[in-house]
Scaffold this active site. Structure first.
Site, PDB file in Angstrom:
ATOM      1  N   VAL A 157      10.498  -4.138   4.992  1.00  0.00           N
ATOM      2  CA  VAL A 157       9.799  -4.323   6.364  1.00  0.00           C
ATOM      3  C   VAL A 157       9.793  -3.172   6.983  1.00  0.00           C
ATOM      4  O   VAL A 157      10.785  -2.369   6.935  1.00  0.00           O
ATOM      5  CB  VAL A 157      10.498  -5.867   7.339  1.00  0.00           C
ATOM      6  CG1 VAL A 157       9.723  -5.672   8.735  1.00  0.00           C
ATOM      7  CG2 VAL A 157      10.224  -7.000   6.635  1.00  0.00           C
ATOM      8  N   ALA A 163      -0.590  -6.230   4.619  1.00  0.00           N
ATOM      9  CA  ALA A 163      -1.045  -6.785   3.422  1.00  0.00           C
ATOM     10  C   ALA A 163      -0.958  -8.424   3.383  1.00  0.00           C
ATOM     11  O   ALA A 163      -1.917  -9.072   2.769  1.00  0.00           O
ATOM     12  CB  ALA A 163      -0.088  -6.214   2.130  1.00  0.00           C
ATOM     13  N   LYS A 212       1.006  -1.269  -0.003  1.00  0.00           N
ATOM     14  CA  LYS A 212      -0.088   0.028  -0.061  1.00  0.00           C
ATOM     15  C   LYS A 212       0.830   1.338   0.199  1.00  0.00           C
ATOM     16  O   LYS A 212       1.964   1.450   0.508  1.00  0.00           O
ATOM     17  CB  LYS A 212      -1.073   0.046   1.261  1.00  0.00           C
ATOM     18  CG  LYS A 212      -0.368   0.241   2.534  1.00  0.00           C
ATOM     19  CD  LYS A 212      -0.198   1.549   3.087  1.00  0.00           C
ATOM     20  CE  LYS A 212       0.324   1.434   4.364  1.00  0.00           C
ATOM     21  NZ  LYS A 212       0.840   3.012   4.798  1.00  0.00           N
ATOM     22  N   ASP A 221      -4.086  -0.803   9.151  1.00  0.00           N
ATOM     23  CA  ASP A 221      -3.856  -0.830   7.877  1.00  0.00           C
ATOM     24  C   ASP A 221      -4.729  -2.090   7.268  1.00  0.00           C
ATOM     25  O   ASP A 221      -4.683  -2.028   5.976  1.00  0.00           O
ATOM     26  CB  ASP A 221      -2.447  -0.620   7.336  1.00  0.00           C
ATOM     27  CG  ASP A 221      -1.846   0.639   7.563  1.00  0.00           C
ATOM     28  OD1 ASP A 221      -2.791   1.572   7.235  1.00  0.00           O
ATOM     29  OD2 ASP A 221      -0.565   0.815   7.572  1.00  0.00           O
ATOM     30  N   GLY A 245       2.913  -1.054   4.390  1.00  0.00           N
ATOM     31  CA  GLY A 245       2.069  -2.011   4.973  1.00  0.00           C
ATOM     32  C   GLY A 245       2.266  -3.415   4.531  1.00  0.00           C
ATOM     33  O   GLY A 245       1.037  -4.134   4.450  1.00  0.00           O
ATOM     34  N   GLY A 246       3.558  -3.876   4.348  1.00  0.00           N
ATOM     35  CA  GLY A 246       3.618  -5.252   4.120  1.00  0.00           C
ATOM     36  C   GLY A 246       3.055  -6.436   4.866  1.00  0.00           C
ATOM     37  O   GLY A 246       2.443  -7.387   4.498  1.00  0.00           O
ATOM     38  N   GLY A 285       6.612   1.650   5.604  1.00  0.00           N
ATOM     39  CA  GLY A 285       5.712   2.499   5.143  1.00  0.00           C
ATOM     40  C   GLY A 285       4.884   2.071   4.305  1.00  0.00           C
ATOM     41  O   GLY A 285       3.906   2.722   3.287  1.00  0.00           O
TER      42      GLY A 285
END
Length: 302
Positions: A101, A110, A15, A142, A106-107, A104
């Site tokens: 990681v 997600a 994201k 998120d 959103g891994g 910023g």
């Protein structure tokens, strides 16, 4: 009964906070915000099979595997789903980590959203079902917006979602990360929250304007925490064809948007010459179709 040969592939897109306005600090210590969120063609990939051990198993591979906590949101999402909605057979998951990681992007959110999409489908639920949204919100701010990976505004602490923005168009994008850790808590700690209360959110009025000229109120505090971000933003802004440059979320990933792929590619080559050691992704923003998030993914049974 679950198939013994079950094998599924899930896509977890990164994201991007195209804009982020902090409205003020809440009594519970969290911050109210409004953010326009889009998604990149950059993504993690989850390979899911049935576990032979009788318990959930998670293996992490890929370029950012070493910096990821093995007790991560994927396993927490499965546990929360079992508790709140219904049974899930023990799963064995290999997470190929291509999203940096704590960057910023959103891994982790997600990845959790990807497994929730699968479990929701198995139980005949949509990603916008209240029960799925509640689980997502309970796991992380998120995660709700990552469930369908399409451009929209999120509000409040991040868990209140506006309808999808139908006017969103594909934008070539250049993502850069200088390789520094920027803890979200430290960035909000550097934010003068008392000066943000009742913040005027006047500014860009159209979706196109917000995409290109929106602001990120966390940018200055992030630069204070990690000064390496400042030169990256300046270098991106100065690239020929760049439609401005901003920080995504609390960083440290920065991005610039372009009108054409060729402009982006020339800019990427120029940036690499200046900062050859920095992580860089030359791609595009996109709205993901739900089917494209589920390649090679059968049902658990039948």
């Amino acid at each position: 009964m679950a198939e013994t040969g079950y094998s599924a592939t899930l896509i977890a897109p990164a994201k991007i906070n195209l804009s982020l306005t902090v409205l003020g600090r809440r009594d519970d210590g969290f911050h109210d915000l409004i953010s326009l969120v889009a998604f990149a063609d950059l993504h993690d990939r989850l390979s899911v099979t049935l576990s032979e051990t009788g318990s959930d198993q998670l293996t992490v591979a890929g370029p950012f595997a070493g910096s990821l906590d093995r007790d991560n949101l994927v396993l927490k999402a499965i546990s929360a789903f079992r508790k709140e909605i219904g049974p899930v057979p023990p799963l064995s998951i290999t997470l190929h980590k291509a999203i940096p990681v704590a960057a910023g992007l959103g891994g982790g959110s997600a990845d959790a959203a990807a497994i929730l999409r699968l479990l929701a489908r198995e139980h005949g639920l949509t990603t916008m079902a209240p029960s799925i949204q509640a689980i997502a919100a309970g796991l992380g701010a998120d995660i709700p917006v990552c469930l369908d990976s399409r451009c929209r505004y999120m509000r409040g602490t991040g868990t209140t979602l506006d309808p999808e923005e139908s006017g969103f168009a594909r934008y070539p994008a250049l993502l850069v990360n200088p390789g520094v850790a920027v803890p979200t808590g430290a960035v909000f700690g550097a934010l003068a929250a008392e000066q943000k209360a009742g913040r005027d959110i006047s500014g860009p009025r159209s979706l196109a304007e917000d995409i290109v000229t929106g602001r990120n109120d966390l940018e200055a505090p992030a630069v204070a925490v990690a000064p390496e971000i400042g030169p990256v933003l300046s270098a991106l802004s100065d690239l020929p064809g760049a439609l401005g440059a901003r920080l995504s979320g609390s960083g440290a990933t920065c991005f610039a948007l372009f009108e054409t792929d060729s402009e982006r590619d020339r800019a990427a080559e120029r940036f690499r010459q200046t900062y050859p050691a920095y992580w860089l992704h030359a791609g595009a923003l996109r709205n993901w179709e739900m089917d494209s998030l589920f390649p090679q993914t059968p049902a658990f049974s039948g």
